[in-house]
Scaffold this motif. Sequence first.
Motif, PDB file in Angstrom:
ATOM      1  N   GLU A  35       0.767  -1.182   0.005  1.00 26.92           N
ATOM      2  CA  GLU A  35       0.399   0.207  -0.063  1.00 26.92           C
ATOM      3  C   GLU A  35       0.971   1.408  -0.043  1.00 26.92           C
ATOM      4  O   GLU A  35       0.881   2.276  -0.364  1.00 26.92           O
ATOM      5  CB  GLU A  35      -0.786   0.102   0.670  1.00 26.92           C
ATOM      6  N   ALA A  36       2.024   1.577   0.681  1.00 28.69           N
ATOM      7  CA  ALA A  36       3.083   2.163   0.805  1.00 28.69           C
ATOM      8  C   ALA A  36       3.896   2.421  -0.818  1.00 28.69           C
ATOM      9  O   ALA A  36       3.952   3.549  -0.817  1.00 28.69           O
ATOM     10  CB  ALA A  36       3.895   2.256   2.296  1.00 28.69           C
ATOM     11  N   PHE A  37       3.785   1.733  -1.156  1.00 34.11           N
ATOM     12  CA  PHE A  37       4.584   1.495  -2.204  1.00 34.11           C
ATOM     13  C   PHE A  37       3.186   2.079  -3.594  1.00 34.11           C
ATOM     14  O   PHE A  37       3.636   3.432  -4.275  1.00 34.11           O
ATOM     15  CB  PHE A  37       5.082   0.038  -3.036  1.00 34.11           C
ATOM     16  N   ASP A  38       2.044   2.076  -3.428  1.00 38.87           N
ATOM     17  CA  ASP A  38       0.986   2.101  -4.234  1.00 38.87           C
ATOM     18  C   ASP A  38       0.951   3.314  -4.500  1.00 38.87           C
ATOM     19  O   ASP A  38       0.857   4.402  -5.383  1.00 38.87           O
ATOM     20  CB  ASP A  38      -0.326   1.491  -4.441  1.00 38.87           C
ATOM     21  N   LEU A  39       0.789   3.799  -3.090  1.00 41.31           N
ATOM     22  CA  LEU A  39      -0.047   5.373  -2.776  1.00 41.31           C
ATOM     23  C   LEU A  39       1.210   6.335  -2.334  1.00 41.31           C
ATOM     24  O   LEU A  39       0.691   7.388  -2.933  1.00 41.31           O
ATOM     25  CB  LEU A  39      -0.852   5.319  -2.163  1.00 41.31           C
ATOM     26  N   TYR A  40       2.680   6.121  -2.384  1.00 36.74           N
ATOM     27  CA  TYR A  40       3.660   7.009  -1.576  1.00 36.74           C
ATOM     28  C   TYR A  40       4.942   6.790  -3.224  1.00 36.74           C
ATOM     29  O   TYR A  40       5.375   7.875  -3.139  1.00 36.74           O
ATOM     30  CB  TYR A  40       3.989   7.019  -1.006  1.00 36.74           C
ATOM     31  N   GLY A  41       4.848   5.631  -3.532  1.00 32.90           N
ATOM     32  CA  GLY A  41       6.036   5.421  -4.360  1.00 32.90           C
ATOM     33  C   GLY A  41       7.116   4.935  -3.615  1.00 32.90           C
ATOM     34  O   GLY A  41       8.124   4.974  -4.214  1.00 32.90           O
ATOM     35  N   ILE A  42       7.083   4.721  -2.338  1.00 32.14           N
ATOM     36  CA  ILE A  42       8.224   3.991  -1.503  1.00 32.14           C
ATOM     37  C   ILE A  42       8.132   2.320  -1.723  1.00 32.14           C
ATOM     38  O   ILE A  42       7.969   1.587  -1.955  1.00 32.14           O
ATOM     39  CB  ILE A  42       7.838   4.299  -0.170  1.00 32.14           C
ATOM     40  N   VAL A  43       9.811   2.415  -2.869  1.00 30.87           N
ATOM     41  CA  VAL A  43      10.216   1.075  -2.751  1.00 30.87           C
ATOM     42  C   VAL A  43      10.852   0.274  -1.903  1.00 30.87           C
ATOM     43  O   VAL A  43      11.781   0.771  -0.553  1.00 30.87           O
ATOM     44  CB  VAL A  43      11.258   1.144  -3.808  1.00 30.87           C
ATOM     45  N   PHE A  44      10.115  -1.455  -1.082  1.00 27.41           N
ATOM     46  CA  PHE A  44      11.073  -1.521   0.310  1.00 27.41           C
ATOM     47  C   PHE A  44      11.414  -3.031  -0.852  1.00 27.41           C
ATOM     48  O   PHE A  44      10.857  -3.985  -1.540  1.00 27.41           O
ATOM     49  CB  PHE A  44       9.317  -1.905   0.558  1.00 27.41           C
ATOM     50  N   THR A  45      12.169  -2.196  -0.209  1.00 31.40           N
ATOM     51  CA  THR A  45      13.750  -3.603  -0.523  1.00 31.40           C
ATOM     52  C   THR A  45      13.599  -4.825  -0.345  1.00 31.40           C
ATOM     53  O   THR A  45      13.397  -4.839   0.756  1.00 31.40           O
ATOM     54  CB  THR A  45      15.185  -3.028  -0.762  1.00 31.40           C
ATOM     55  N   GLY A  46      13.891  -5.985  -0.873  1.00 22.64           N
ATOM     56  CA  GLY A  46      14.026  -7.138   0.007  1.00 22.64           C
ATOM     57  C   GLY A  46      11.997  -7.785  -0.386  1.00 22.64           C
ATOM     58  O   GLY A  46      12.070  -8.955   0.050  1.00 22.64           O
ATOM     59  N   HIS A  47      11.097  -7.238  -0.707  1.00 24.26           N
ATOM     60  CA  HIS A  47       9.868  -7.555  -0.632  1.00 24.26           C
ATOM     61  C   HIS A  47       9.399  -8.647  -1.701  1.00 24.26           C
ATOM     62  O   HIS A  47       9.738  -8.355  -3.045  1.00 24.26           O
ATOM     63  CB  HIS A  47       9.283  -6.068  -0.914  1.00 24.26           C
ATOM     64  N   PRO A  48       8.883  -9.140  -1.589  1.00 22.26           N
ATOM     65  CA  PRO A  48       8.462 -10.860  -2.801  1.00 22.26           C
ATOM     66  C   PRO A  48       7.545 -10.306  -4.046  1.00 22.26           C
ATOM     67  O   PRO A  48       7.970 -11.315  -4.467  1.00 22.26           O
ATOM     68  CB  PRO A  48       9.003 -12.090  -1.869  1.00 22.26           C
ATOM     69  N   ASP A  49       6.734  -9.481  -3.267  1.00 22.35           N
ATOM     70  CA  ASP A  49       5.911  -9.553  -4.812  1.00 22.35           C
ATOM     71  C   ASP A  49       5.145  -8.056  -4.491  1.00 22.35           C
ATOM     72  O   ASP A  49       4.213  -7.919  -4.059  1.00 22.35           O
ATOM     73  CB  ASP A  49       5.014 -10.301  -4.366  1.00 22.35           C
ATOM     74  N   LEU A  50       6.363  -7.135  -4.938  1.00 20.57           N
ATOM     75  CA  LEU A  50       5.982  -5.868  -4.766  1.00 20.57           C
ATOM     76  C   LEU A  50       5.192  -4.384  -5.787  1.00 20.57           C
ATOM     77  O   LEU A  50       5.656  -4.538  -6.778  1.00 20.57           O
ATOM     78  CB  LEU A  50       6.951  -4.370  -4.056  1.00 20.57           C
TER      79      LEU A  50
END
Length: 197
Positions: free
Chosen positions: A123-138
């Motif tokens: 959700e944070a990636f989708d709405l803010y564009g914050i990339v979570f490194t190491g996330h398996p399905d971002l």
Amino acid sequence: MAKKIDALQQALTTALGDKAVSLKNALGELTLVVKQSEWNEVARLLCDAPQFQFRSCIDLCGMDYSAYKEGAWDGARFAVVYHLLSVEHNVRLRVRVFCPDDELPTMPSMLEVWPGVNWFEREAFDLYGIVFTGHPDLRRILTDYGFVGHPFRKDFPLSGHVEMRYDPVQGRVIYQPVTIEPREIVPRIIREENYGG
């Protein structure tokens, strides 16, 4: 409850030392700010140490500080805020971690520490564009796969870029540029002659 918060604040100050950028108690809630470079180690400590046992991350959200304090904010633009719960000690903690790069905000994924943050990080990636490194399905979770931009960023236009509608001629959903008709929003007042009398 105040004693519990004070005891937690003291324990955090002792255990974290200079790893804590700041630790504030406001309105009976503790907010810890941690550097991103220290976040992995601090997260493991908060989860595993017997004096903390924050085993649940009950919420995670992105933040965009670009318009904070009417643009007078002098710091990193994006942050991720974690809301942690220790059931064993019946206490909560808010942790704020700033992304060092405003152009490409990144944050290490905390899935290994708190597996429940999977959809929160998406959700944070989708709405803010914050990339979570190491996330398996971002990938996007709330907006359409073809959506352009991140709608919770302060520089995203309120009307968006495109609108979607069903076209009966083509028999499918189509995208088109936003068409918002300017209108005057003035309330209409209807008065009855014998109102109240």
